[in-house]
Design an enzyme around this catalytic site. Structure first.
Site, PDB file in Angstrom:
ATOM      1  N   ASN A  60      39.715  43.489 -20.315  1.00  0.00           N
ATOM      2  CA  ASN A  60      40.202  42.634 -19.337  1.00  0.00           C
ATOM      3  C   ASN A  60      41.046  43.611 -18.226  1.00  0.00           C
ATOM      4  O   ASN A  60      41.866  42.998 -17.422  1.00  0.00           O
ATOM      5  CB  ASN A  60      41.053  41.851 -20.064  1.00  0.00           C
ATOM      6  CG  ASN A  60      40.504  41.004 -20.995  1.00  0.00           C
ATOM      7  OD1 ASN A  60      39.288  40.329 -20.618  1.00  0.00           O
ATOM      8  ND2 ASN A  60      40.799  40.806 -22.071  1.00  0.00           N
ATOM      9  N   HIS A 146      42.564  28.232 -24.531  1.00  0.00           N
ATOM     10  CA  HIS A 146      42.755  29.472 -25.255  1.00  0.00           C
ATOM     11  C   HIS A 146      43.515  29.260 -26.693  1.00  0.00           C
ATOM     12  O   HIS A 146      44.457  28.184 -26.723  1.00  0.00           O
ATOM     13  CB  HIS A 146      43.831  30.281 -24.481  1.00  0.00           C
ATOM     14  CG  HIS A 146      43.849  31.629 -25.000  1.00  0.00           C
ATOM     15  ND1 HIS A 146      44.909  32.008 -25.747  1.00  0.00           N
ATOM     16  CD2 HIS A 146      42.831  32.759 -25.150  1.00  0.00           C
ATOM     17  CE1 HIS A 146      44.628  33.488 -26.207  1.00  0.00           C
ATOM     18  NE2 HIS A 146      43.336  33.975 -25.740  1.00  0.00           N
ATOM     19  N   GLU A 190      43.366  26.134 -18.381  1.00  0.00           N
ATOM     20  CA  GLU A 190      43.297  27.496 -17.713  1.00  0.00           C
ATOM     21  C   GLU A 190      42.897  27.610 -16.264  1.00  0.00           C
ATOM     22  O   GLU A 190      42.317  26.231 -16.054  1.00  0.00           O
ATOM     23  CB  GLU A 190      42.546  28.383 -18.711  1.00  0.00           C
ATOM     24  CG  GLU A 190      42.938  28.761 -20.067  1.00  0.00           C
ATOM     25  CD  GLU A 190      42.163  29.548 -20.845  1.00  0.00           C
ATOM     26  OE1 GLU A 190      41.286  30.288 -20.360  1.00  0.00           O
ATOM     27  OE2 GLU A 190      41.792  29.105 -22.173  1.00  0.00           O
ATOM     28  N   SER A 194      38.818  32.140 -19.975  1.00  0.00           N
ATOM     29  CA  SER A 194      38.684  33.385 -20.741  1.00  0.00           C
ATOM     30  C   SER A 194      37.329  33.605 -21.004  1.00  0.00           C
ATOM     31  O   SER A 194      36.948  34.817 -21.067  1.00  0.00           O
ATOM     32  CB  SER A 194      39.782  33.512 -21.696  1.00  0.00           C
ATOM     33  OG  SER A 194      39.471  32.514 -22.574  1.00  0.00           O
ATOM     34  N   ASP A 219      47.429  28.051 -17.644  1.00  0.00           N
ATOM     35  CA  ASP A 219      47.427  29.529 -18.047  1.00  0.00           C
ATOM     36  C   ASP A 219      46.362  30.096 -17.066  1.00  0.00           C
ATOM     37  O   ASP A 219      45.420  30.063 -17.132  1.00  0.00           O
ATOM     38  CB  ASP A 219      46.797  29.522 -19.614  1.00  0.00           C
ATOM     39  CG  ASP A 219      46.866  30.939 -20.240  1.00  0.00           C
ATOM     40  OD1 ASP A 219      46.888  31.997 -19.184  1.00  0.00           O
ATOM     41  OD2 ASP A 219      46.346  30.998 -21.348  1.00  0.00           O
ATOM     42  N   HIS A 222      43.803  35.242 -16.885  1.00  0.00           N
ATOM     43  CA  HIS A 222      42.598  36.232 -16.278  1.00  0.00           C
ATOM     44  C   HIS A 222      42.703  36.146 -14.775  1.00  0.00           C
ATOM     45  O   HIS A 222      41.905  36.484 -14.025  1.00  0.00           O
ATOM     46  CB  HIS A 222      41.271  35.667 -16.833  1.00  0.00           C
ATOM     47  CG  HIS A 222      41.167  35.873 -18.407  1.00  0.00           C
ATOM     48  ND1 HIS A 222      40.906  37.042 -18.827  1.00  0.00           N
ATOM     49  CD2 HIS A 222      41.437  35.098 -19.302  1.00  0.00           C
ATOM     50  CE1 HIS A 222      40.829  36.882 -19.970  1.00  0.00           C
ATOM     51  NE2 HIS A 222      41.190  35.941 -20.409  1.00  0.00           N
ATOM     52  N   LYS A 253      46.423  42.109 -18.802  1.00  0.00           N
ATOM     53  CA  LYS A 253      44.934  42.034 -18.310  1.00  0.00           C
ATOM     54  C   LYS A 253      44.875  42.889 -16.899  1.00  0.00           C
ATOM     55  O   LYS A 253      44.929  44.151 -17.130  1.00  0.00           O
ATOM     56  CB  LYS A 253      44.440  40.746 -18.169  1.00  0.00           C
ATOM     57  CG  LYS A 253      44.349  40.173 -19.759  1.00  0.00           C
ATOM     58  CD  LYS A 253      43.800  38.963 -20.174  1.00  0.00           C
ATOM     59  CE  LYS A 253      43.651  38.646 -21.629  1.00  0.00           C
ATOM     60  NZ  LYS A 253      44.114  37.502 -22.053  1.00  0.00           N
TER      61      LYS A 253
HETATM   62  C1  LIG Z   1      44.446  36.713 -23.143  1.00  0.00           C
HETATM   63  C2  LIG Z   1      45.040  35.639 -23.206  1.00  0.00           C
HETATM   64  C3  LIG Z   1      46.337  35.252 -23.546  1.00  0.00           C
HETATM   65  C4  LIG Z   1      47.114  36.141 -24.303  1.00  0.00           C
HETATM   66  O1  LIG Z   1      47.604  37.160 -23.427  1.00  0.00           O
HETATM   67  P1  LIG Z   1      48.107  38.533 -24.203  1.00  0.00           P
HETATM   68  O2  LIG Z   1      48.875  39.093 -23.397  1.00  0.00           O
HETATM   69  O3  LIG Z   1      46.620  39.256 -24.695  1.00  0.00           O
HETATM   70  O4  LIG Z   1      48.844  38.080 -25.510  1.00  0.00           O
HETATM   71  C5  LIG Z   1      46.564  33.771 -23.262  1.00  0.00           C
HETATM   72  N1  LIG Z   1      45.826  33.037 -22.619  1.00  0.00           N
HETATM   73  C6  LIG Z   1      44.433  33.326 -22.261  1.00  0.00           C
HETATM   74  C7  LIG Z   1      43.721  32.419 -21.533  1.00  0.00           C
HETATM   75  C8  LIG Z   1      44.067  34.566 -22.402  1.00  0.00           C
HETATM   76  O5  LIG Z   1      42.866  34.962 -22.149  1.00  0.00           O
END
Ligand SMILES: *Cc1c(COP(=O)(O)O)cnc(C)c1O
Length: 407
Positions: A60, A146, A190, A194, A219, A222, A253
């Site tokens: 990522n 997620h 999201e 993801s 969220d 990404h 990421k």
């Molecule tokens: C990776 C991810 C997270 C968690 O993030 P980290 O910093 O890796 O703990 C949360 N939400 C989504 C959609 C993700 O892909």
């Protein structure tokens, strides 16, 4: 442990037997997870422990910042000044000038009033849910939301409802039904998904939430640094910041560091310090992680050409993959799922690509719904066009394998 009965009636030998039989089931389903240690790595090259160099399409690190010399230097400098560990939770003594500065810069970048930092994006989602939801409320989740949003919703004690992926009409109907019964309604989704790489219909969802009186969590893990004209994610780009209750992002990421954040109204963010266990009861990010994220953020702002290069790659590869019918829809960003279906088949395809020098691990249930195991191809600004061409050639060569498995 000697296997004596304990008061619950389960002995540790029972536990071992139980887990062994469960494990056999996972092996049979092709969903057993194992860790594979790698050697030195940057993006896109990953070294195996034997020193073999694989071309990776699974990280990522979308802008190639995890290994950027300026990010590294900034972290090293911070370690010299602050030491490695933060030593305590943020509300005790774990909060430094670097954390403070990063908080302000993210708020500016996101166009948000306030920001709270967490030790991971996972912890940030737990925190966002803890702040908005509790028993008596209803959280409505996109079916592909997620695992950390799901975990946060469960932990909150609220009742959980799920709407079909990106189906705004069904979301509207659920909110209509729940409205009279729940004390508060919270919707979580999201922006750039993801595992599927598609975008939520955010304009519609925002409108529905407002009409139905629901709070909204988006969220952007990404999307941060990747999507939108300034890289500030989809909400900022669409000008919806004031109409989304909380945005969640990660430093782990595109920003190439570690950590997570929640952005929103000052009053909502302040409540995190009062009620969110994943913030209060967990040690603050290492100051060097904050310093690395600060350096990355500056690069994101100062070098839009990196994002341009990433999106050139996205366009090229999306075109090549959809021309070959390898993706179900034109990818909107750097995540391009090649859905195989069966877990063993996805493992087989990953293995066959591995034999051609490419690293793209299979993503299987429960990370994705049953029957939708896939190779999740992700592209980075650190790739060269020739790398993308090599991927497409390898997929063409593995094609007979893939077509056999898909039918
Ligand atoms: C990776 C991810 C997270 C968690 O993030 P980290 O910093 O890796 O703990 C949360 N939400 C989504 C959609 C993700 O892909």
């Amino acid at each position: 442990m000697d296997g004596r009965q304990v008061s619950s009636g389960i002995s540790s030998t029972d536990a071992n037997a139980w887990m062994e039989s469960e494990r056999a089931g996972w092996v049979e389903a092709g969903t057993l997870r194992t860790l594979t240690a790698r050697g030195r790595a940057g993006t896109p090259w990953v070294e195996t422990l034997d020193g073999e160099k694989l071309l990776g399409f699974a990280s990522n690190d979308y802008l190639g910042l995890a290994g950027d010399p300026r990010v590294i230097e900034s972290a090293i400098e911070a370690i010299r000044a602050y030491g490695w560990g933060a030593g305590a939770a943020p509300l005790v003594t774990g909060w430094t000038a670097l954390h403070e500065r990063l908080t302000c810069e993210i708020a500016e970048f996101e166009g948000a009033q306030a920001v709270a930092l967490f030790s991971s994006g996972y912890a940030a989602n737990l925190g966002a849910m803890a702040v908005l939801a509790s028993a008596g409320d209803v959280v409505v989740l996109d079916r592909l939301a997620h695992g950390s949003l799901v975990a946060g919703a469960r932990l909150s004690g609220a009742r959980i409802r799920v709407f079909p992926h990106n189906d705004a009409n069904r979301l509207d109907a659920i909110l209509g039904r729940e409205r009279g019964q729940a004390r508060r309604l919270i919707v979580a989704t999201e922006s750039l998904f993801s595992m599927d790489g598609d975008l939520a219909p955010l304009g519609e969802i925002v409108e529905i939430c407002q009409r139905r009186g629901a709070m909204l969590v988006v969220d952007e893990a990404h999307a941060t640094g990747v999507m939108g004209r300034s890289g500030g994610g989809m909400i900022a780009d669409l000008g919806l910041g004031d109409r989304v209750t909380l945005r969640v992002g990660t430093l782990s990421k595109a920003l190439g560091s570690i950590g997570g954040f929640v952005a929103g109204d000052r009053r909502v963010v302040e409540r995190i310090g009062q009620v969110a266990g994943s913030f209060r009861y967990s040690t603050s990010l290492p100051p060097a992680a904050a310093a690395a994220a600060l350096a990355a953020l500056e690069i994101v702002r100062e070098e839009p050409s990196r994002r341009g290069r990433l999106h050139d790659h996205v366009r090229w590869l999306a075109g090549a993959l959809s021309q070959r019918n390898l993706v179900e829809r034109l990818p909107a960003g750097p995540i391009m799922p090649i859905v195989v279906g069966d877990s063993h088949a996805a493992l087989g395809l990953a293995e066959s690509l591995r034999g051609r020098g490419l690293l793209i691990p299979a993503i299987r249930p429960p990370t994705v719904p049953i029957g939708s195991a896939r190779l999740r191809v992700s592209v980075s600004a650190a790739h060269e066009r020739i790398h993308l061409e090599r991927l497409v050639e390898a997929l063409d060569a593995a094609r007979p394998h893939l077509d056999r498995e898909r039918t």
